[in-house]
Design a protein around this motif. Structure first.
Motif, PDB file in Angstrom:
ATOM      1  N   GLU A  38       0.805  -1.225   0.000  1.00 13.63           N
ATOM      2  CA  GLU A  38       0.000   0.000   0.000  1.00 13.63           C
ATOM      3  C   GLU A  38       0.839   1.276   0.000  1.00 13.63           C
ATOM      4  OE1 GLU A  38      -3.977   1.827   2.146  1.00 13.63           O
ATOM      5  OE2 GLU A  38      -2.921   0.132   3.082  1.00 13.63           O
ATOM      6  N   ASP A  39       1.885   1.330   0.818  1.00 11.71           N
ATOM      7  CA  ASP A  39       2.639   2.578   0.897  1.00 11.71           C
ATOM      8  C   ASP A  39       3.594   2.785  -0.275  1.00 11.71           C
ATOM      9  OD1 ASP A  39       4.260   0.531   1.743  1.00 11.71           O
ATOM     10  OD2 ASP A  39       5.008   1.524   3.528  1.00 11.71           O
ATOM     11  N   TRP A  40       3.639   1.812  -1.192  1.00  9.31           N
ATOM     12  CA  TRP A  40       4.445   1.964  -2.402  1.00  9.31           C
ATOM     13  C   TRP A  40       3.588   2.256  -3.632  1.00  9.31           C
ATOM     14  CZ3 TRP A  40       9.736   1.782  -3.660  1.00  9.31           C
ATOM     15  CH2 TRP A  40      10.585   1.714  -2.555  1.00  9.31           C
ATOM     16  N   ILE A  41       2.288   2.379  -3.472  1.00  6.45           N
ATOM     17  CA  ILE A  41       1.419   2.635  -4.620  1.00  6.45           C
ATOM     18  C   ILE A  41       1.781   3.939  -5.333  1.00  6.45           C
ATOM     19  CG2 ILE A  41      -0.963   3.180  -5.304  1.00  6.45           C
ATOM     20  CD1 ILE A  41      -1.916   1.030  -3.384  1.00  6.45           C
ATOM     21  N   PRO A  42       1.998   5.053  -4.619  1.00 15.53           N
ATOM     22  CA  PRO A  42       2.390   6.275  -5.342  1.00 15.53           C
ATOM     23  C   PRO A  42       3.682   6.106  -6.139  1.00 15.53           C
ATOM     24  CG  PRO A  42       1.694   6.806  -3.112  1.00 15.53           C
ATOM     25  CD  PRO A  42       1.816   5.318  -3.179  1.00 15.53           C
ATOM     26  N   ASN A  43       4.654   5.384  -5.568  1.00 13.15           N
ATOM     27  CA  ASN A  43       5.905   5.128  -6.296  1.00 13.15           C
ATOM     28  C   ASN A  43       5.631   4.353  -7.574  1.00 13.15           C
ATOM     29  OD1 ASN A  43       6.352   5.195  -3.262  1.00 13.15           O
ATOM     30  ND2 ASN A  43       8.461   5.446  -3.945  1.00 13.15           N
ATOM     31  N   LEU A  44       4.803   3.318  -7.462  1.00 12.64           N
ATOM     32  CA  LEU A  44       4.506   2.496  -8.630  1.00 12.64           C
ATOM     33  C   LEU A  44       3.791   3.309  -9.700  1.00 12.64           C
ATOM     34  CD1 LEU A  44       4.382  -0.161 -10.165  1.00 12.64           C
ATOM     35  CD2 LEU A  44       2.312  -0.731  -8.887  1.00 12.64           C
ATOM     36  N   GLN A  45       2.839   4.129  -9.300  1.00 12.70           N
ATOM     37  CA  GLN A  45       2.107   4.927 -10.297  1.00 12.70           C
ATOM     38  C   GLN A  45       3.046   5.849 -11.059  1.00 12.70           C
ATOM     39  OE1 GLN A  45      -0.828   6.477  -7.547  1.00 12.70           O
ATOM     40  NE2 GLN A  45      -2.383   5.032  -8.256  1.00 12.70           N
ATOM     41  N   GLY A  46       4.041   6.382 -10.368  1.00 17.69           N
ATOM     42  CA  GLY A  46       5.043   7.190 -11.054  1.00 17.69           C
ATOM     43  C   GLY A  46       5.881   6.371 -12.016  1.00 17.69           C
ATOM     44  N   MET A  47       6.220   5.151 -11.627  1.00 20.51           N
ATOM     45  CA  MET A  47       7.009   4.273 -12.490  1.00 20.51           C
ATOM     46  C   MET A  47       6.238   3.884 -13.749  1.00 20.51           C
ATOM     47  SD  MET A  47       8.546   1.739  -9.559  1.00 20.51           S
ATOM     48  CE  MET A  47       9.486   2.374  -8.179  1.00 20.51           C
ATOM     49  N   LEU A  48       4.940   3.659 -13.614  1.00 23.71           N
ATOM     50  CA  LEU A  48       4.130   3.293 -14.773  1.00 23.71           C
ATOM     51  C   LEU A  48       4.190   4.393 -15.834  1.00 23.71           C
ATOM     52  CD1 LEU A  48       0.950   1.807 -13.027  1.00 23.71           C
ATOM     53  CD2 LEU A  48       2.922   0.562 -13.939  1.00 23.71           C
ATOM     54  N   LYS A  49       4.120   5.629 -15.385  1.00 15.78           N
ATOM     55  CA  LYS A  49       4.219   6.757 -16.316  1.00 15.78           C
ATOM     56  C   LYS A  49       5.629   6.871 -16.890  1.00 15.78           C
ATOM     57  CE  LYS A  49       0.612   9.482 -14.035  1.00 15.78           C
ATOM     58  NZ  LYS A  49       0.321  10.744 -13.304  1.00 15.78           N
ATOM     59  N   GLU A  50       6.619   6.738 -16.022  1.00 17.51           N
ATOM     60  CA  GLU A  50       8.007   6.898 -16.460  1.00 17.51           C
ATOM     61  C   GLU A  50       8.392   5.894 -17.529  1.00 17.51           C
ATOM     62  OE1 GLU A  50      12.574   6.688 -14.609  1.00 17.51           O
ATOM     63  OE2 GLU A  50      10.820   6.501 -13.278  1.00 17.51           O
ATOM     64  N   PHE A  51       7.940   4.647 -17.374  1.00 17.59           N
ATOM     65  CA  PHE A  51       8.362   3.586 -18.292  1.00 17.59           C
ATOM     66  C   PHE A  51       7.301   3.253 -19.345  1.00 17.59           C
ATOM     67  CE2 PHE A  51      11.027   2.987 -14.521  1.00 17.59           C
ATOM     68  CZ  PHE A  51      12.284   2.937 -15.111  1.00 17.59           C
ATOM     69  N   GLY A  52       6.245   4.037 -19.420  1.00 20.53           N
ATOM     70  CA  GLY A  52       5.273   3.883 -20.494  1.00 20.53           C
ATOM     71  C   GLY A  52       4.437   2.623 -20.424  1.00 20.53           C
ATOM     72  N   ILE A  53       4.111   2.159 -19.218  1.00 23.05           N
ATOM     73  CA  ILE A  53       3.238   0.990 -19.064  1.00 23.05           C
ATOM     74  C   ILE A  53       1.800   1.482 -19.205  1.00 23.05           C
ATOM     75  CG2 ILE A  53       2.541  -0.899 -17.556  1.00 23.05           C
ATOM     76  CD1 ILE A  53       5.435  -1.085 -18.512  1.00 23.05           C
ATOM     77  N   SER A  54       1.117   1.034 -20.261  1.00 27.14           N
ATOM     78  CA  SER A  54      -0.163   1.650 -20.621  1.00 27.14           C
ATOM     79  C   SER A  54      -1.397   0.803 -20.321  1.00 27.14           C
ATOM     80  CB  SER A  54      -0.161   1.992 -22.113  1.00 27.14           C
ATOM     81  OG  SER A  54      -0.022   0.805 -22.895  1.00 27.14           O
ATOM     82  N   LYS A  55      -1.234  -0.495 -20.045  1.00 27.73           N
ATOM     83  CA  LYS A  55      -2.404  -1.375 -19.912  1.00 27.73           C
ATOM     84  C   LYS A  55      -2.879  -1.565 -18.472  1.00 27.73           C
ATOM     85  CE  LYS A  55      -1.701  -4.080 -24.136  1.00 27.73           C
ATOM     86  NZ  LYS A  55      -1.493  -5.441 -24.690  1.00 27.73           N
TER      87      LYS A  55
END
Length: 241
Positions: free
Chosen positions: A63-80
């Motif tokens: 749970e406390d890493w969700i904001p980090n992950l959401q940033g990574m999804l944008k950074e690395f272009g994960i779209s699905k």
């Protein structure tokens, strides 16, 4: 926005809810450790994100890493990725959260491929075979042959030797029709048996569901210890992906 007419699709549910205490660094969950500037979970997600038969991804995250992950999804272009949800108290419960979330976006007639965020060496062929096997038989458990003799030590001091030709290592993805695995999860909750299961195929087997298998690549290991990370790193240097 949650769709009103839910499509039938192939959904990857990526389990990233654990902290990986055996990995040796409690500050950073092992799925967020980096190799060449990219977290392990992103390597895993890329296989599903780039596969033309995967229609959506749900990530179950610490749970406390969700904001980090959401940033990574944008950074690395994960779209699905359609949703990132917090994990539960156990891995079993966390996957249930992911399955329930998937029903908000896809029809329960969809296929779900349940995969560990720390299995970054999955390949496209195995994803294909999981989808096709579920379509034909209703389930698919990714495995790998055991090549060495297995010895079991019993609590009374006895031992037993198993024939490796009759055994397989259970890995991931573990794949099912969404409505089928959800119904079994609900049954396990009613009966209070959920905590007894190591993974989804153990639960499905307990309740008499037939299981089909496919053989995945040898490299499709779960990154659990630092030595596993070295194996992954060496493969990345050799293959470049």
């Amino acid at each position: 926005m949650v769709p009103t007419n839910k499509p039938v699709g192939n959904i990857a549910i990526i389990f990233a809810g654990g902290r990986g205490n055996r990995f040796g660094d409690p500050r950073v969950p092992k799925q967020f450790h980096e190799f060449s500037g990219k977290p392990v979970i992103i390597y895993t997600l890329e296989h599903f994100d780039r596969h033309d038969r995967i229609d959506g991804i749900v990530v179950v995250c610490v749970e406390d890493w969700i904001p980090n992950l959401q940033g990574m999804l944008k950074e690395f272009g994960i779209s699905k990725v359609v949703a990132v949800v917090a994990g539960g108290h156990t891995a079993w419960d966390s996957i249930y959260q992911g399955l329930r979330c998937a029903t908000k976006y896809f029809s329960e007639e969809s296929i779900v491929l349940i995969h560990d965020a720390v299995r970054p060496m999955i390949d496209l062929r195995t994803i294909d075979e999981n989808i096709e096997t579920v379509k034909r038989y209703g389930s698919c458990i990714t495995c790998y042959p055991i090549v060495e003799t297995i010895m079991t030590n019993y609590s009374d001091g006895g031992t037993a030797i198993s024939n490796p030709k009759e055994a397989l290592l259970v890995r991931a993805p573990q794949s099912f029709f969404l409505n089928n695995i959800l119904s079994i999860y609900k049954k396990a909750y009613r009966e209070g048996t959920g905590g007894a299961f190591r993974d989804c195929c153990s639960m499905m087997h307990h309740y008499g569901e037939p299981l089909r298998t496919t053989i995945g690549p040898a490299e499709n290991i779960k990154v659990t210890y630092p030595s596993d990370f070295l194996v992954f790193g060496n493969r990345q240097k050799i293959t470049g992906h």
